[in-house]
Design a protein around this motif. Structure first.
Motif, mmCIF file in Angstrom:
data_model
loop_
_atom_site.group_PDB
_atom_site.id
_atom_site.type_symbol
_atom_site.label_atom_id
_atom_site.label_comp_id
_atom_site.label_asym_id
_atom_site.label_seq_id
_atom_site.Cartn_x
_atom_site.Cartn_y
_atom_site.Cartn_z
ATOM 1 N N UNK A 84 1.126 -0.736 -0.235
ATOM 2 C CA UNK A 84 0.044 -0.145 0.009
ATOM 3 C C UNK A 84 0.782 1.219 -0.049
ATOM 4 N N UNK A 85 1.654 1.027 0.783
ATOM 5 C CA UNK A 85 3.268 2.336 0.727
ATOM 6 C C UNK A 85 3.577 2.596 -0.309
ATOM 7 N N UNK A 86 4.005 1.222 -1.157
ATOM 8 C CA UNK A 86 5.196 1.487 -2.397
ATOM 9 C C UNK A 86 3.345 2.368 -3.305
ATOM 10 N N UNK A 87 2.256 2.104 -3.430
ATOM 11 C CA UNK A 87 1.752 3.085 -3.883
ATOM 12 C C UNK A 87 0.760 4.136 -4.374
ATOM 13 N N UNK A 88 1.497 4.689 -2.540
ATOM 14 C CA UNK A 88 0.710 5.750 -1.888
ATOM 15 C C UNK A 88 2.774 6.471 -2.778
ATOM 16 N N UNK A 89 3.645 6.191 -2.822
ATOM 17 C CA UNK A 89 4.643 6.830 -2.991
ATOM 18 C C UNK A 89 4.649 7.268 -4.126
ATOM 19 N N UNK A 90 4.357 5.745 -5.056
ATOM 20 C CA UNK A 90 4.690 5.928 -6.559
ATOM 21 C C UNK A 90 3.096 7.131 -7.689
ATOM 22 N N UNK A 91 2.190 7.588 -6.926
ATOM 23 C CA UNK A 91 0.942 8.410 -7.375
ATOM 24 C C UNK A 91 1.950 9.746 -6.129
ATOM 25 N N UNK A 92 2.149 10.002 -5.361
ATOM 26 C CA UNK A 92 2.567 11.211 -4.369
ATOM 27 C C UNK A 92 3.774 11.632 -4.271
ATOM 28 N N UNK A 93 4.766 10.890 -4.412
ATOM 29 C CA UNK A 93 5.956 10.796 -4.367
ATOM 30 C C UNK A 93 6.668 11.210 -3.075
ATOM 31 N N UNK A 94 6.988 12.571 -2.638
ATOM 32 C CA UNK A 94 7.438 12.840 -1.077
ATOM 33 C C UNK A 94 6.867 14.226 -1.087
ATOM 34 N N UNK A 95 5.524 14.297 -1.091
ATOM 35 C CA UNK A 95 4.345 15.498 -0.953
ATOM 36 C C UNK A 95 3.588 15.481 -0.344
ATOM 37 N N UNK A 96 3.162 16.523 0.938
ATOM 38 C CA UNK A 96 2.146 16.749 1.894
ATOM 39 C C UNK A 96 0.835 15.795 2.030
ATOM 40 N N UNK A 97 0.815 15.232 -0.086
ATOM 41 C CA UNK A 97 -0.246 14.385 -0.150
ATOM 42 C C UNK A 97 -0.177 13.168 0.547
ATOM 43 N N UNK A 98 0.869 12.651 0.486
ATOM 44 C CA UNK A 98 0.888 11.725 0.364
ATOM 45 C C UNK A 98 0.211 10.889 1.423
ATOM 46 N N UNK A 99 0.545 11.432 2.917
ATOM 47 C CA UNK A 99 0.393 11.992 3.983
ATOM 48 C C UNK A 99 -1.355 11.812 4.421
ATOM 49 N N UNK A 100 -1.620 13.148 3.408
ATOM 50 C CA UNK A 100 -3.233 12.919 3.477
ATOM 51 C C UNK A 100 -3.993 11.702 3.095
ATOM 52 N N UNK A 101 -3.350 11.271 1.944
ATOM 53 C CA UNK A 101 -4.176 10.398 1.689
ATOM 54 C C UNK A 101 -3.776 9.114 2.073
#
Length: 524
Positions: A84-101
Motif C-alpha cells: 500500500x505504501x509503495x502505491x501511495x509513494x508511486x502516486x504522490x511521491x515526497x509530498x504532503x499529499x501522500x500523508x493526507x491520502x
C-alpha cells in the motif's frame, strides 16, 4: 399524550445515535489538524517506525530495490502494508499529499472496522444493550494505535471481516468456494501482520478439534480453506528465495533471546501506567476477565459466535505469551492490536450477564458515559506525542549537521525519520531493516566499532536521556532497547563530535567513526 418518561427515553436514544458521529468527527479533526502545523512538523505525528515503510517504498519506486539504506536488501516489514505504501509513494511521491491520502485511508479503515464490528454484534445477538458502548471503546482503541500510520489499521479491518464471516457461517458449513474465499481473507489478515497466524491457526484447530458436526465433515472445508492460504505460502517462498529468510528480518531481530526464560518486558508494557493502558488496555482486559466469569453461567449460546469469541479472547493470550518467550524488547502501542476487538465482541455479553447492569437506565447511562469518555480520549489525541516530536527535531538537527559533514550515517532506535528527511544514507543498527548477515553480527556480539567500520559508516548517531556522562566515553549498545537476555553489539565510544539537546532533555550524540577506529587501533 406524551409523558415525561417517553421524552427522556427519546432524547437518550437520540444521543446514543449521535455518539458514533461525534466520535468519528473528532477523529477526522485529530487526523487533519496536524497539517496545520508549521512547515514539515506534521511528520512528527507519525510513528518513527512508519518511516521504515516509507523509505523502503521510496527505494522500490525509484530504484527497484527493497532496501532502507540503499545498500542492503531487506524484508523488514509487513508485506501488505508495504504494498500500500509503495502505491501511495508511486502516486504522490515526497509530498504532503501522500500523508493526507494515508490518513484518509486510515480513517476509512477505522470506519470500516466499526461497521464490521456492529454487523458482527448483530449476528451474535449483542447489538443492543451494551453493543454500542463496546464498539465505541474498541474503535477508540483502534484510532489510538493507528493514527500514527502503522500497519495494524489494515490488519484490524481484515481480522474483523474474518470474524464477521466466521460468525455468519462457521467454516465446516461453508461450500468449497466459500471456504477458499475465507482462506484468502485469512491470507490478507496474515500478510497484514504475520503474527496473526496464531489466531487464524487457533480457529482452524478449534474447527477440527471441536466441529459442529463430525470431524470428517469439518476436514473437507479446512482443506479448501488451506488452498486460500496460497498467497502466504508464496510470500514465504519469495522471502526465502530473495532474502534468505521465511519471516521478516525485523521480527527475527527482535526474537534473538533465549526462548527458555520468559521476559517480563511484555507485561511491563501492558501494565505500565500510561494513558493508552489506563483508558483502553486495562478496560479491555477487565472485560475479557468478566466475559470468562460470565461464560460459566451461559446456557443458550450461538455455537459459531462462541468459537469466534473464544478466538478473540485467546488471541492476546497467545500473542503476548509467545512474545514473552521469544523477545525481551519493549512493546509499542500497535502491539496492543489483539486487544482491540474484545470490548466490541466480548464486552456486551460480559456486562449483560450481571443482573445489576441489566436495567435499561443502567445500559443507557453507561453507554453514554463510555461514549463521552471515548470522544474526549480521541480529542486528547490532538496533543503532540512528545517522543515523536523529539525524534523529528533531532532528525532535523542531524540533517543540518550532515550538510557540513557528508558521508554515510548509522543509527539505532529512532532512525526512521532521519532515514526519510536526510539526504545522506542512514544504516539502521538494530537489525530491523538489515539482512541475515547483519543479524549474524548481533548474534556473535561483534564489537560495535568494528561493525561500524565494516559497514563503512562515517558517522554514528545515538540518542540518550540525561546529561553527559562523567568522562569522555559512553558505553553504548545496539540494539539499545534489547533486554539482557538478547545478544547486542557493544563498545565504549569516546569524544562525540556533536551533542544536540532538544527541549525534552534528550541528547543526540554524533561520533566520527574514523576517529573511533583509529583510537581502537592505537589502543591495541
Amino acid at each position: 399524550m406524551i409523558n415525561e418518561t417517553q421524552v427522556q427515553r427519546s432524547s437518550s436514544t437520540g444521543l446514543l445515535r449521535v455518539l458514533p458521529m461525534l466520535l468519528f468527527g473528532a477523529f477526522a479533526i485529530v487526523l487533519l489538524a496536524r497539517f496545520f502545523t508549521h512547515g514539515d512538523l506534521y511528520l512528527s505525528y507519525f510513528e518513527d517506525d512508519y518511516f521504515y515503510y516509507l523509505v523502503v517504498a521510496k527505494h522500490i519506486v525509484l530504484h527497484g530495490v527493497s532496501s532502507f539504506d540503499g545498500i542492503r536488501p531487506t524484508n523488514g516489514y509487513q508485506p501488505l502494508w508495504q504494498v500500500i505504501n509503495i502505491a501511495l509513494y508511486r502516486v504522490f511521491g515526497d509530498h504532503r499529499s501522500l500523508f493526507i491520502a494515508l490518513l484518509l485511508l486510515v480513517f476509512l479503515l477505522v470506519a470500516g472496522t466499526y461497521r464490521t464490528l456492529r454487523r458482527t454484534q448483530v449476528l451474535m445477538g449483542e447489538s443492543g444493550g451494551y453493543g454500542l458502548a463496546g464498539a465505541l471503546l474498541s474503535i477508540t482503541f483502534m484510532a489510538s494505535i493507528t493514527r500514527t500510520g502503522m500497519e495494524v489499521s489494515l490488519t484490524l479491518l481484515l481480522l474483523t471481516l474474518f470474524w464477521l464471516r466466521m460468525t455468519a457461517r462457521p467454516l465446516e458449513e461453508q461450500t468449497p468456494v466459500d471456504a477458499m474465499l475465507s482462506g484468502l481473507l485469512a491470507s490478507g489478515v496474515m500478510l497484514g501482520r504475520l503474527d496473526a497466524f496464531l489466531v487464524v491457526g487457533l480457529y482452524l484447530l478449534l474447527t477440527v478439534a471441536r466441529p459442529m458436526s463430525t470431524r470428517r465433515t469439518a476436514l473437507r472445508p479446512v482443506l479448501y480453506f488451506s488452498v486460500g492460504l496460497l498467497p502466504v505460502a508464496l510470500y514465504f517462498a519469495m522471502n526465502h528465495s530473495i532474502f534468505g529468510t521465511l519471516l521478516p528480518i525485523s521480527g527475527l531481530a527482535k526474537n534473538l533471546k533465549s526462548p527458555l526464560i520468559p521476559s517480563a518486558s511484555t507485561l511491563r508494557g501492558l501494565f505500565k501506567a500510561r494513558s493508552v493502558n489506563m483508558l483502553l488496555t486495562w478496560p479491555s482486559i477487565a472485560l475479557g476477565v468478566l466475559f470468562v466469569l460470565r461464560r460459566k453461567r451461559a446456557v443458550d449460546e450461538n455455537l459459531a459466535a462462541r468459537r469466534v469469541q473464544l478466538c478473540v479472547l485467546m488471541h492476546p493470550v497467545l500473542f503476548y505469551g509467545v512474545l514473552s518467550f521469544t523477545s525481551d524488547w519493549p512493546i509499542w502501542s500497535w502491539y496492543l492490536y489483539p486487544l482491540v476487538p474484545i470490548a466490541a465482541l466480548l464486552g456486551p455479553q460480559a456486562l449483560s450477564g450481571w443482573k445489576a447492569l441489566r436495567p435499561q437506565v443502567m445500559v443507557t447511562g453507561l453507554t453514554i458515559a463510555v461514549g463521552c469518555v471515548c470522544i474526549l480520549t480521541v480529542a486528547g489525541m490532538l496533543r503532540h506525542n512528545l517522543t515523536e516530536r523529539q525524534l523529528y527535531l533531532q532528525a532535523e538537527e542531524l540533517q543540518e549537521f550532515s550538510q557540513t559533514h557528508p558521508g554515510r550515517y548509522a543509527m539505532g532506535g529512532g532512525s526512521g525519520v532521519p532515514g526519510y528527511v536526510m539526504t545522506s544514507t542512514v544504516v539502521q543498527m538494530e537489525g530491523l531493516m538489515g539482512d541475515r548477515a547483519f543479524l549474524d553480527r548481533i548474534k556473535r556480539k561483534e564489537p560495535l566499532v568494528q561493525a561500524l567500520e565494516e559497514l563503512q559508516v562515517d558517522y554514528y548517531a545515538t540518542m540518550m536521556m540525561g546529561g553527559p556522562q562523567p568522562g569522555p566515553c559512553y558505553r553504548l549498545r545496539e540494539p539499545e532497547v534489547a533486554g539482557h537476555q538478547s545478544p547486542v553489539m557493544a563498545g565504549d565510544l569516546c569524544s562525540p563530535v556533536a551533542d544536540f539537546i532538544n527541549p525534552g532533555g534528550q541528547h543526540l550524540l554524533v561520533f566520527d567513526v574514523h576517529r573511533l577506529t583509529a583510537s581502537a587501533r592505537n589502543s591495541r
